[in-house]
Design an enzyme around this catalytic site. Sequence first.
Site, short mmCIF file in Angstrom:
data_model
loop_
_atom_site.label_atom_id
_atom_site.label_comp_id
_atom_site.label_asym_id
_atom_site.label_seq_id
_atom_site.Cartn_x
_atom_site.Cartn_y
_atom_site.Cartn_z
N CYS A 96 -2.60 11.20 -0.85
CA CYS A 96 -2.97 10.11 -1.76
C CYS A 96 -2.46 10.33 -3.18
CB CYS A 96 -4.47 9.89 -1.76
SG CYS A 96 -5.43 11.31 -2.33
N GLU A 101 -12.54 6.48 -3.19
CA GLU A 101 -11.26 7.10 -3.52
C GLU A 101 -10.20 6.37 -2.70
OE1 GLU A 101 -11.11 9.11 -5.87
OE2 GLU A 101 -13.16 9.83 -6.08
#
Length: 465
Positions: free
Chosen positions: A249, A215
């Site tokens: 993020c 990720e």
Amino acid sequence: MAQQDSTGLQSLLEKQQDDMISNAVPTVRERKKTLLKLKRLLVDQEAALIEALVTDMRRPAFEAFSFEIALLLNEIDYVCRSLTKWMRSERSIHSKFGYIETIRKKRSPFGSVLIISPWNYPLQLALMPAISAIAAGNRCVIKPSEYAPATSKLLQRVISQTFSPEVLTVVPGDVQTAKQLISRPFNLIFFTGSQETGKAVSQQAAKQLIPVITELGGKNPCILDETGYSPEAIREIVWGKFLNAGQTCIAPDTLFVHESIYAKTLSEIAAVLLSFYGDHAKESKDYGRICNRAHFEKLLHVLTQGKIRFGGDYNAEELFIAPTVLTDIPSESPIWHDEIFGPILPVIPYANLESLLHQQVIQRDALVAYIFSKHKPCIKLLENHMRSTTISINQVIQHGANPHVAFGGVGRSGHGSYHGKAGFQAFSYEKTAYNVYRYLTVPGKFPPYSDQNLHIVKKFRKWLL
């Protein structure tokens, strides 16, 4: 890392893998029991966990609970409600010429999983993948970020008090610890962090043929067209951008605004920021800090890459950077292609969405793409252009808290997804039991082959194979 520590890591991994071999795969009841123990830990240690998060990030307690603890509790509840259904095996029967076949499929755990978590959400991003891994029947080793020392230390202590190391354990340490762990023969590695480190982790894992889920974030674009403008939309965008001082993020990285609403958008952003954090954000109890010195210095350089229309203040001693809006970005500025990951919002006007997309200034494989619009053709245009796994319409951040939405990247933003059922599937593989009951012998199946048999196979292939 000392040799003794290295030996200890190897011993821990061997114990986890031996336990997977010597004991049966955990039942649904055993997995739920483990998850509920983790839930009880989060509830019992809530105050201590929030204190650690505030210490590491100067994060408001509201954000610490809402975006770390509450998300984890909700994920555990959802997984426990759904796990029995997810674990059911699938069985099918097929009749073909000369035989009957039965196919039974079930999900099987990889084994011992290494989870390397980042500093920006040090609790949630350590335990969220662990929830998926446990649900899938795995054992877990968590390497938390050294840049969130208070959370890392507390997590190690409470996990060790609650779980056997053969089931779940935390190994704190620096980058050398991470390198030692990655060199071990885990059955799966889950990494959350930067693209650069993600590449290094994947390369090291590839040497041992270890599968990796990454990720990695990315420059998440946010499009605001003339039909999507409203004070409520601006408030949503500003909140999502400056949550956790921009260190999220899935935060909007850059805001692209239709030129017809550009001026009033800038004005409304300034008004919203004042209403959120007051005239002096440094004194606001609801505004966090940059996590570490290196990232702070990087963000100071970003401040020089455009015209500061709002904010721009900073304090090196406190690692504080005010909520900042940048405009008039030079075409050669690195900000066009480098992820910001901080409380700096470039606001860029555009005349036509199709032309904007053709300019290739938007990262097509960003972790998420946002659009605020009521114009369906514009929404469809962005959906078709982006390779992102999520296109979020008229909201920001919220999809990341929904267990029904797979969370993950593609290309530069990562590989693989988790949360909810996607996490259960990511941390397991499909195992098939294939059984054939023959009642006729198929002639010509075995050598020596003949041209006549080849002709028969071509003619009746649908029924023979």
